[in-house]
Write an enzyme that holds these catalytic residues in place. Structure first.
Site, PDB file in Angstrom:
ATOM      1  CE  LYS A 179     -27.304  23.062  10.832  1.00 50.90           C
ATOM      2  NZ  LYS A 179     -27.423  24.308  10.023  1.00 50.90           N
ATOM      3  CB  CYS A 289     -30.667  15.790  -4.352  1.00 58.32           C
ATOM      4  SG  CYS A 289     -32.212  15.876  -3.495  1.00 58.32           S
ATOM      5  CD  GLU A 391     -25.903  16.815  -5.865  1.00 60.82           C
ATOM      6  OE1 GLU A 391     -25.275  16.815  -4.781  1.00 60.82           O
ATOM      7  OE2 GLU A 391     -27.100  16.491  -5.959  1.00 60.82           O
TER       8      GLU A 391
END
Ligand code: ADP
Length: 496
Positions: A179, A289, A391
């Site tokens: 996906k 990240c 984050e």
């Protein structure tokens, strides 16, 4: 014709066919550099997931029976075909993600080809062992595919991360339902189109759709035998919860809040200052990240280092992702843009942090036409406020002062994340002491580059589980070891 109807629908790939969603609904994909719609993709949901998983399951027996080197050859052909269209692919990535073509999007297209080539070349290494269990025992192990893999990827490096799921999963004989992220599905669909030219139908299925619909349905599908997810820690936990219901293995590549620890002996040398900017991934709008977003600077160099960082970072050119002169493009979407601005606003309002450069994005002029954030640095921040802990996924760096090595390691580790870390010192003993003490899956000393193929990459703590970028990562993540033990000591057959 309405404007929405004029925007082309790019179908998704299920069972070798290019299809719309079963419910006929679609999602608009936006160019974040211009805030304009560029395409629509199907809004896949549970029914589409069912079809895709059924197709992948039907293709599995034939695919897993192929000799691994045959599968590897197909991956090598795919690599060559991606390379041929790398420029087109790079432009598509830049248009849908807002990542600058020269610094990010074109290299990402090249990386995708490298990933297929790397895993294609590893196909001959999917082998087991022969175990010396006794003279009359033949015991050997096989590396078998897990079955239908369900993979879910984010938008920040969609094609690279898509390739990083497709190539190892297929190389090892699994079939796949992937996906794509709702914000950046177009490059992945182009990769699917290239793959489809070389693969048997249904081996690779690529769905578009929202996470809560298509993603959730895929993660809970009973016929999916492995979940491989890259994205936020929050969603990673949902995926793991679903996996625990059926006890299927998971690989999770999640978020980070990675520290950069700078020792005084490197002073303010350009290679360190530039390395800090690269580790922070400013030219990816810091939507990475592994971004080194907590900068621990020794007090002896703190102010001078920041002055130099401001000088060097100010030369970054922000603008139209497709312009070759642009170093840094746009934030992916309105939600992320507002989130980044929210952190900056909070920083500006605090008395215990000092804005060194950047700030809120311009409210007028060409940059106000897209989701353009500017490199921003706050100094003298404490390690325990929101901006130092969460984050941000945007170009906001916090600089924190230190003077004691044990204390800086404690601060570096005072986070629930553990993905990457960066240590800067000419004293190798000291640098390695810090590298070993810091809790992270990947520590770089004196550089801040991106992931390298062949290196087992992944996080510890809440940054993830599992490794996928290497031979061992591929074998551990996408195969099951089966032992076969044969008794060679059976008596001779009775004479007839
Ligand atoms: P990001 O903040 O990078 O968008 P997310 O973790 O929200 O990270 O999204 C990464 C991927 O996970 C996307 O493809 C998204 O559609 C998908 N996703 C989001 N929510 C869910 C969910 N509840 N179940 C499965 N997939 C999800």
């Amino acid at each position: 014709m309405s404007e929405a109807a004029a925007i082309e629908l790019r179908p998704m790939l299920i069972g070798g066919d290019w299809v719309e969603s079963a419910n006929g609904e679609s999602i608009e994909v936006e160019n974040p550099g211009r805030r304009s719609a560029i395409a629509r993709v199907p809004r896949g949901a549970a029914e589409d997931v069912d079809r895709a998983v059924a197709a992948a399951a039907a293709a599995l027996p034939g695919w897993r029976r192929l000799a691994a080197r045959e599968r590897g050859r197909m991956l090598l052909d795919i690599a060559a075909a991606i390379e041929e269209r790398a420029d087109e692919l790079g432009r598509l990535i830049a248009t849908e993600t807002g990542n600058a073509l020269r610094t990010q999007a074109r290299p990402e297209a090249g990386l995708a080809a490298d990933i297929f080539r790397y895993f294609g070349g590893l196909a001959g290494e999917i082998k087991g062992e022969c175990l010396p269990l006794g003279e009359n025992l033949l015991s050997y192990s096989r590396r078998e595919p897990l079955g239908v893999v369900g993979a879910i990827i984010p938008w920040n490096a969609p094609v690279g991360l898509g390739a990083m799921k497709i190539a190892p999963a297929l190389c090892t004989g699994n079939t796949l339902v992937l996906k794509a992220a709702e914000d950046a599905p177009l490059g992945v669909l182009m990769i699917a189109e290239i793959c489809q030219r070389f693969l048997p139908p249904s081996v690779l299925n690529v769905l578009t759709g929202y996470g809560e619909e298509a993603g959730a349905a895929l993660s809970r599908h009973p016929a999916v035998r492995k979940l491989s997810f890259t994205g936020s820690t929050e969603v990673g936990k949902l995926i793991m919860r679903e996996a625990s219901e059926r006890l299927v293995p998971v690989s999770l590549e999640l978020g980070g809040k990675s520290p950069s620890i700078v020792y005084p002996d490197v002073g303010c040398e350009d290679w360190v200052v530039d390395g800090i900017g690269m580790a922070m991934r400013f030219t990816r709008q810091s939507q990475s990240c592994t971004a080194g977003s907590r900068l621990f600077l020794h007090e002896d160099i703190f102010d001078a280092f920041l002055d130099r960082l401001v000088e060097r970072t100010s030369s970054i050119r922000i603008g139209d992702p497709l312009d070759e002169a642009t170093d840094m493009g746009a934030i992916i979407n309105r939600t992320q843009f507002d989130k980044v601005c929210g952190y900056v606003e909070e920083g500006l309002g605090r008395s215990d942090a000092r804005l060194v450069m950047g700030g809120l994005p311009p409210a007028s002029g060409p940059l106000s036409e897209g989701y353009y954030a500017v490199p921003t640095v706050f100094a003298d921040a404490s390690n325990d406020w929101r901006m130092s802990r969460e984050e941000i996924f945007g170009p906001v760096l916090v600089a924190i002062r230190w003077n004691d090595e044990a204390e800086v390691i404690r601060m570096a580790n005072d986070t629930h994340y553990g993905l990457a870390a960066f240590v800067w010192s000419r004293d190798v003993t000291r640098a390695l002491r810090a590298a070993h003490a810091v809790e992270a899956g990947w520590v770089q000393v004196n550089q801040g580059i991106g992931q390298i193929l062949g290196q087992s990459y992944g996080g510890v703590k809440q940054s993830g589980i599992g490794r996928e970028c290497s031979l061992e990562g591929m074998l551990d993540s996408f195969t099951a070891r089966k032992s076969v033990t044969v008794n060679l000591g059976i008596p001779d057959a009775p004479a007839s």
